[in-house]
Write a protein that holds these residues in place. Structure first.
Motif, mmCIF file in Angstrom:
data_model
loop_
_atom_site.group_PDB
_atom_site.id
_atom_site.type_symbol
_atom_site.label_atom_id
_atom_site.label_comp_id
_atom_site.label_asym_id
_atom_site.label_seq_id
_atom_site.Cartn_x
_atom_site.Cartn_y
_atom_site.Cartn_z
ATOM 1 N N TRP A 39 0.898 -1.090 0.015
ATOM 2 C CA TRP A 39 -0.011 -0.007 -0.062
ATOM 3 C C TRP A 39 0.963 1.319 -0.014
ATOM 4 O O TRP A 39 1.903 1.040 0.680
ATOM 5 C CB TRP A 39 -0.851 -0.053 1.298
ATOM 6 N N VAL A 40 0.643 2.203 -0.819
ATOM 7 C CA VAL A 40 1.462 3.449 -0.890
ATOM 8 C C VAL A 40 0.565 4.524 -1.098
ATOM 9 O O VAL A 40 -0.812 4.479 -1.283
ATOM 10 C CB VAL A 40 2.415 3.434 -2.193
ATOM 11 N N GLY A 41 0.833 5.989 -0.845
ATOM 12 C CA GLY A 41 0.393 7.110 -0.863
ATOM 13 C C GLY A 41 0.715 7.812 -2.088
ATOM 14 O O GLY A 41 2.215 7.807 -2.058
ATOM 15 N N LEU A 42 0.163 8.289 -3.121
ATOM 16 C CA LEU A 42 0.644 8.836 -4.138
ATOM 17 C C LEU A 42 0.041 10.429 -4.227
ATOM 18 O O LEU A 42 -1.252 10.276 -4.172
ATOM 19 C CB LEU A 42 0.180 8.178 -5.424
ATOM 20 N N MET A 43 0.990 11.330 -4.165
ATOM 21 C CA MET A 43 0.450 12.547 -4.259
ATOM 22 C C MET A 43 0.494 13.276 -5.862
ATOM 23 O O MET A 43 2.000 13.149 -6.351
ATOM 24 C CB MET A 43 1.045 13.609 -3.309
ATOM 25 N N LEU A 44 -0.445 13.564 -6.391
ATOM 26 C CA LEU A 44 -0.226 14.180 -7.821
ATOM 27 C C LEU A 44 -0.145 15.703 -7.846
ATOM 28 O O LEU A 44 -0.624 16.289 -6.860
ATOM 29 C CB LEU A 44 -1.392 13.757 -8.609
ATOM 30 N N GLU A 45 0.280 16.177 -8.768
ATOM 31 C CA GLU A 45 0.528 17.672 -9.018
ATOM 32 C C GLU A 45 -0.916 18.474 -9.067
ATOM 33 O O GLU A 45 -0.848 19.570 -8.627
ATOM 34 C CB GLU A 45 1.356 18.085 -10.393
ATOM 35 N N ASP A 46 -1.753 17.684 -9.511
ATOM 36 C CA ASP A 46 -3.067 18.512 -9.483
ATOM 37 C C ASP A 46 -3.626 18.598 -8.089
ATOM 38 O O ASP A 46 -5.233 18.924 -7.923
ATOM 39 C CB ASP A 46 -4.119 17.681 -10.702
ATOM 40 N N GLY A 47 -2.922 17.998 -6.980
ATOM 41 C CA GLY A 47 -3.432 18.230 -5.832
ATOM 42 C C GLY A 47 -4.089 16.754 -5.002
ATOM 43 O O GLY A 47 -4.552 16.873 -3.958
ATOM 44 N N ARG A 48 -4.391 16.005 -5.866
ATOM 45 C CA ARG A 48 -4.952 14.769 -5.353
ATOM 46 C C ARG A 48 -3.848 13.868 -4.517
ATOM 47 O O ARG A 48 -2.695 13.865 -4.966
ATOM 48 C CB ARG A 48 -5.674 13.821 -6.512
ATOM 49 N N SER A 49 -4.320 13.290 -3.526
ATOM 50 C CA SER A 49 -3.642 12.305 -2.531
ATOM 51 C C SER A 49 -4.549 10.959 -2.841
ATOM 52 O O SER A 49 -5.400 10.835 -2.166
ATOM 53 C CB SER A 49 -3.401 12.862 -1.306
ATOM 54 N N LEU A 50 -3.987 10.048 -3.300
ATOM 55 C CA LEU A 50 -4.569 8.738 -3.434
ATOM 56 C C LEU A 50 -3.615 7.879 -2.729
ATOM 57 O O LEU A 50 -2.626 7.901 -2.767
ATOM 58 C CB LEU A 50 -4.608 8.427 -4.925
ATOM 59 N N SER A 51 -4.369 6.554 -2.520
ATOM 60 C CA SER A 51 -3.546 5.355 -1.791
ATOM 61 C C SER A 51 -4.220 4.269 -2.382
ATOM 62 O O SER A 51 -5.346 3.946 -2.996
ATOM 63 C CB SER A 51 -3.880 5.496 -0.439
ATOM 64 N N GLY A 52 -3.134 3.208 -2.428
ATOM 65 C CA GLY A 52 -3.583 1.847 -3.144
ATOM 66 C C GLY A 52 -2.207 1.103 -3.352
ATOM 67 O O GLY A 52 -1.041 1.660 -2.764
#
Length: 74
Positions: A27-40
């Motif tokens: 499981w990881v947290g991924l932060m994208l340049e458009d401001g979304r913070s997603l995990s999976g």
């Protein structure tokens, strides 16, 4: 409140390294340049610089490009 600037964004090479290590994590947290913070869990193709984050609990997946990634949390 602090007037400190935000921490510097990781370089493209640093993001590549983070994504390569994250491929082994459950499981990881991924932060994208458009401001979304997603995990999976992620699948990452280092040759193409693309990947997919899959979250089975929330039943979604998203494709990403290494240039969209701001940070990766293991």
């Amino acid at each position: 409140m602090s007037d400190r600037p935000p921490p510097p964004r990781p370089t493209r090479d640093e993001v590549y390294d983070l994504l390569m290590n994250a491929r082994q994590a459950e499981w990881v947290g991924l932060m994208l340049e458009d401001g979304r913070s997603l995990s999976g869990a992620i699948i990452f193709n280092e040759f193409k610089g693309t990947g997919r984050l899959i979250n089975v609990d929330e039943e979604f997946s998203i494709d990403f490009n290494v240039d969209q990634v701001v940070d990766v949390k293991l």
